[in-house]
Design a protein around this motif. Structure first.
Motif, PDB file in Angstrom:
ATOM      1  N   ARG A 148     -43.057-127.608  38.234  1.00 52.52           N
ATOM      2  CA  ARG A 148     -44.138-126.846  37.600  1.00 52.52           C
ATOM      3  C   ARG A 148     -44.936-126.075  38.646  1.00 52.52           C
ATOM      4  O   ARG A 148     -45.265-124.907  38.468  1.00 52.52           O
ATOM      5  CB  ARG A 148     -45.037-127.803  36.829  1.00 52.52           C
ATOM      6  CG  ARG A 148     -46.015-127.132  35.921  1.00 52.52           C
ATOM      7  CD  ARG A 148     -46.635-128.223  35.009  1.00 52.52           C
ATOM      8  NE  ARG A 148     -48.013-127.915  34.769  1.00 52.52           N
ATOM      9  CZ  ARG A 148     -49.051-128.492  35.321  1.00 52.52           C
ATOM     10  NH1 ARG A 148     -48.889-129.475  36.170  1.00 52.52           N
ATOM     11  NH2 ARG A 148     -50.273-128.132  35.024  1.00 52.52           N
ATOM     12  N   THR A 149     -45.218-126.729  39.767  1.00 53.27           N
ATOM     13  CA  THR A 149     -45.943-126.072  40.856  1.00 53.27           C
ATOM     14  C   THR A 149     -45.129-124.922  41.421  1.00 53.27           C
ATOM     15  O   THR A 149     -45.649-123.822  41.638  1.00 53.27           O
ATOM     16  CB  THR A 149     -46.279-127.090  41.966  1.00 53.27           C
ATOM     17  OG1 THR A 149     -47.091-128.122  41.406  1.00 53.27           O
ATOM     18  CG2 THR A 149     -47.008-126.436  43.118  1.00 53.27           C
ATOM     19  N   ARG A 150     -43.836-125.157  41.651  1.00 49.22           N
ATOM     20  CA  ARG A 150     -42.966-124.107  42.185  1.00 49.22           C
ATOM     21  C   ARG A 150     -42.888-122.928  41.226  1.00 49.22           C
ATOM     22  O   ARG A 150     -42.969-121.775  41.648  1.00 49.22           O
ATOM     23  CB  ARG A 150     -41.567-124.668  42.474  1.00 49.22           C
ATOM     24  CG  ARG A 150     -41.540-125.597  43.677  1.00 49.22           C
ATOM     25  CD  ARG A 150     -40.185-126.248  43.865  1.00 49.22           C
ATOM     26  NE  ARG A 150     -39.176-125.309  44.291  1.00 49.22           N
ATOM     27  CZ  ARG A 150     -38.792-125.132  45.546  1.00 49.22           C
ATOM     28  NH1 ARG A 150     -39.329-125.836  46.512  1.00 49.22           N
ATOM     29  NH2 ARG A 150     -37.847-124.258  45.847  1.00 49.22           N
ATOM     30  N   LEU A 151     -42.756-123.205  39.934  1.00 45.28           N
ATOM     31  CA  LEU A 151     -42.724-122.114  38.953  1.00 45.28           C
ATOM     32  C   LEU A 151     -44.032-121.327  38.966  1.00 45.28           C
ATOM     33  O   LEU A 151     -44.022-120.096  38.863  1.00 45.28           O
ATOM     34  CB  LEU A 151     -42.461-122.665  37.547  1.00 45.28           C
ATOM     35  CG  LEU A 151     -41.011-122.956  37.215  1.00 45.28           C
ATOM     36  CD1 LEU A 151     -40.909-123.706  35.885  1.00 45.28           C
ATOM     37  CD2 LEU A 151     -40.199-121.672  37.153  1.00 45.28           C
ATOM     38  N   GLY A 152     -45.136-122.040  39.095  1.00 45.19           N
ATOM     39  CA  GLY A 152     -46.431-121.366  39.172  1.00 45.19           C
ATOM     40  C   GLY A 152     -46.512-120.431  40.369  1.00 45.19           C
ATOM     41  O   GLY A 152     -47.022-119.309  40.269  1.00 45.19           O
ATOM     42  N   LEU A 153     -45.975-120.877  41.504  1.00 44.87           N
ATOM     43  CA  LEU A 153     -45.957-120.040  42.697  1.00 44.87           C
ATOM     44  C   LEU A 153     -45.057-118.822  42.514  1.00 44.87           C
ATOM     45  O   LEU A 153     -45.392-117.717  42.953  1.00 44.87           O
ATOM     46  CB  LEU A 153     -45.497-120.855  43.911  1.00 44.87           C
ATOM     47  CG  LEU A 153     -46.464-121.941  44.381  1.00 44.87           C
ATOM     48  CD1 LEU A 153     -45.792-122.834  45.430  1.00 44.87           C
ATOM     49  CD2 LEU A 153     -47.740-121.321  44.927  1.00 44.87           C
ATOM     50  N   VAL A 154     -43.926-119.016  41.854  1.00 48.91           N
ATOM     51  CA  VAL A 154     -43.012-117.905  41.595  1.00 48.91           C
ATOM     52  C   VAL A 154     -43.702-116.868  40.709  1.00 48.91           C
ATOM     53  O   VAL A 154     -43.676-115.666  41.002  1.00 48.91           O
ATOM     54  CB  VAL A 154     -41.703-118.396  40.934  1.00 48.91           C
ATOM     55  CG1 VAL A 154     -40.843-117.224  40.485  1.00 48.91           C
ATOM     56  CG2 VAL A 154     -40.920-119.296  41.884  1.00 48.91           C
ATOM     57  N   VAL A 155     -44.317-117.314  39.640  1.00 45.91           N
ATOM     58  CA  VAL A 155     -44.982-116.407  38.708  1.00 45.91           C
ATOM     59  C   VAL A 155     -46.115-115.657  39.409  1.00 45.91           C
ATOM     60  O   VAL A 155     -46.247-114.437  39.261  1.00 45.91           O
ATOM     61  CB  VAL A 155     -45.489-117.168  37.461  1.00 45.91           C
ATOM     62  CG1 VAL A 155     -46.384-116.306  36.603  1.00 45.91           C
ATOM     63  CG2 VAL A 155     -44.301-117.686  36.650  1.00 45.91           C
ATOM     64  N   ARG A 156     -46.908-116.363  40.194  1.00 45.74           N
ATOM     65  CA  ARG A 156     -48.001-115.703  40.924  1.00 45.74           C
ATOM     66  C   ARG A 156     -47.434-114.671  41.896  1.00 45.74           C
ATOM     67  O   ARG A 156     -47.943-113.559  41.998  1.00 45.74           O
ATOM     68  CB  ARG A 156     -48.836-116.720  41.687  1.00 45.74           C
ATOM     69  CG  ARG A 156     -49.944-116.034  42.512  1.00 45.74           C
ATOM     70  CD  ARG A 156     -50.760-117.012  43.293  1.00 45.74           C
ATOM     71  NE  ARG A 156     -51.577-117.762  42.370  1.00 45.74           N
ATOM     72  CZ  ARG A 156     -52.096-118.948  42.633  1.00 45.74           C
ATOM     73  NH1 ARG A 156     -51.859-119.530  43.776  1.00 45.74           N
ATOM     74  NH2 ARG A 156     -52.852-119.557  41.756  1.00 45.74           N
ATOM     75  N   GLY A 157     -46.394-115.044  42.619  1.00 48.75           N
ATOM     76  CA  GLY A 157     -45.764-114.112  43.564  1.00 48.75           C
ATOM     77  C   GLY A 157     -45.242-112.866  42.882  1.00 48.75           C
ATOM     78  O   GLY A 157     -45.414-111.748  43.376  1.00 48.75           O
ATOM     79  N   ARG A 158     -44.606-113.045  41.733  1.00 48.00           N
ATOM     80  CA  ARG A 158     -44.081-111.889  40.982  1.00 48.00           C
ATOM     81  C   ARG A 158     -45.221-110.982  40.518  1.00 48.00           C
ATOM     82  O   ARG A 158     -45.117-109.767  40.585  1.00 48.00           O
ATOM     83  CB  ARG A 158     -43.255-112.343  39.774  1.00 48.00           C
ATOM     84  CG  ARG A 158     -41.958-113.026  40.133  1.00 48.00           C
ATOM     85  CD  ARG A 158     -41.004-112.169  40.920  1.00 48.00           C
ATOM     86  NE  ARG A 158     -40.546-111.053  40.114  1.00 48.00           N
ATOM     87  CZ  ARG A 158     -40.164-109.882  40.599  1.00 48.00           C
ATOM     88  NH1 ARG A 158     -40.185-109.665  41.889  1.00 48.00           N
ATOM     89  NH2 ARG A 158     -39.756-108.925  39.807  1.00 48.00           N
ATOM     90  N   ARG A 159     -46.310-111.594  40.045  1.00 50.81           N
ATOM     91  CA  ARG A 159     -47.453-110.791  39.587  1.00 50.81           C
ATOM     92  C   ARG A 159     -48.076-110.008  40.726  1.00 50.81           C
ATOM     93  O   ARG A 159     -48.659-108.953  40.514  1.00 50.81           O
ATOM     94  CB  ARG A 159     -48.479-111.689  38.906  1.00 50.81           C
ATOM     95  CG  ARG A 159     -47.998-112.156  37.548  1.00 50.81           C
ATOM     96  CD  ARG A 159     -49.033-112.938  36.782  1.00 50.81           C
ATOM     97  NE  ARG A 159     -48.465-113.353  35.507  1.00 50.81           N
ATOM     98  CZ  ARG A 159     -48.677-114.518  34.944  1.00 50.81           C
ATOM     99  NH1 ARG A 159     -49.468-115.403  35.501  1.00 50.81           N
ATOM    100  NH2 ARG A 159     -48.105-114.815  33.786  1.00 50.81           N
ATOM    101  N   LEU A 160     -47.961-110.521  41.940  1.00 46.87           N
ATOM    102  CA  LEU A 160     -48.472-109.807  43.107  1.00 46.87           C
ATOM    103  C   LEU A 160     -47.464-108.805  43.650  1.00 46.87           C
ATOM    104  O   LEU A 160     -47.745-108.091  44.607  1.00 46.87           O
ATOM    105  CB  LEU A 160     -48.864-110.804  44.207  1.00 46.87           C
ATOM    106  CG  LEU A 160     -50.071-111.675  43.897  1.00 46.87           C
ATOM    107  CD1 LEU A 160     -50.251-112.747  44.970  1.00 46.87           C
ATOM    108  CD2 LEU A 160     -51.328-110.827  43.770  1.00 46.87           C
ATOM    109  N   GLY A 161     -46.274-108.779  43.041  1.00 50.15           N
ATOM    110  CA  GLY A 161     -45.273-107.791  43.413  1.00 50.15           C
ATOM    111  C   GLY A 161     -44.294-108.221  44.482  1.00 50.15           C
ATOM    112  O   GLY A 161     -43.543-107.397  45.001  1.00 50.15           O
ATOM    113  N   PHE A 162     -44.277-109.501  44.821  1.00 50.74           N
ATOM    114  CA  PHE A 162     -43.335-109.965  45.825  1.00 50.74           C
ATOM    115  C   PHE A 162     -41.934-110.068  45.220  1.00 50.74           C
ATOM    116  O   PHE A 162     -41.775-110.522  44.089  1.00 50.74           O
ATOM    117  CB  PHE A 162     -43.734-111.347  46.358  1.00 50.74           C
ATOM    118  CG  PHE A 162     -44.933-111.332  47.262  1.00 50.74           C
ATOM    119  CD1 PHE A 162     -44.809-111.002  48.600  1.00 50.74           C
ATOM    120  CD2 PHE A 162     -46.187-111.657  46.784  1.00 50.74           C
ATOM    121  CE1 PHE A 162     -45.907-110.997  49.444  1.00 50.74           C
ATOM    122  CE2 PHE A 162     -47.295-111.650  47.603  1.00 50.74           C
ATOM    123  CZ  PHE A 162     -47.158-111.319  48.943  1.00 50.74           C
TER     124      PHE A 162
END
Length: 130
Positions: A52-66
């Protein structure tokens, strides 16, 4: 400190997808890329706190354009020998790069808007002179 019960809590794909505002398909895609590795109970995916934490990091990263490759590297650095320190140092360098890219895009958008304003005014002036 988290209790043993909290540490053992699990989530379904529907729960993590809803919580993160993404589709089941997106969660499965991230799994396919190896960004998360949920346990299985029969055909059911079981997401633990780490997933869940890893998915949260992925989603945040994508929203920031990474790009996903960068996100994967950032997440994987956490498990590296220097752990959190190397992860944070890398993230900071990526933030600098991302910020520079976004600032350039902003300048490009502003220039395009100025050009549109000029073109619009020329069109209006020409219409008015007819």
């Amino acid at each position: 400190m988290t209790s043993t019960r909290e540490e053992q809590r699990t989530w379904s794909i529907a729960e993590v997808a809803e919580e993160l505002g993404i589709t089941h398909r997106t969660v499965r895609h991230y799994e396919q890329l190896g960004l998360v590795s949920p346990a299985r109970e029969g055909t059911r995916r079981v997401y633990r706190r780490r997933d869940r934490t890893r998915l949260g990091l992925v989603v945040r990263g994508r929203r920031l354009g990474f790009p996903l490759e960068e996100i994967a590297k950032i997440i994987d650095l956490y498990d590296a020998p220097r752990g959190r320190t190397s992860q944070l140092e890398y993230v900071l360098s990526q933030i600098d790069e991302r910020r520079a890219d976004l600032e350039q895009r902003r300048r490009d958008v502003e220039a395009a808007l100025t050009e549109l304003d000029t073109f619009e005014q020329r069109c209006r002036d020409e219409l008015a002179s007819r």
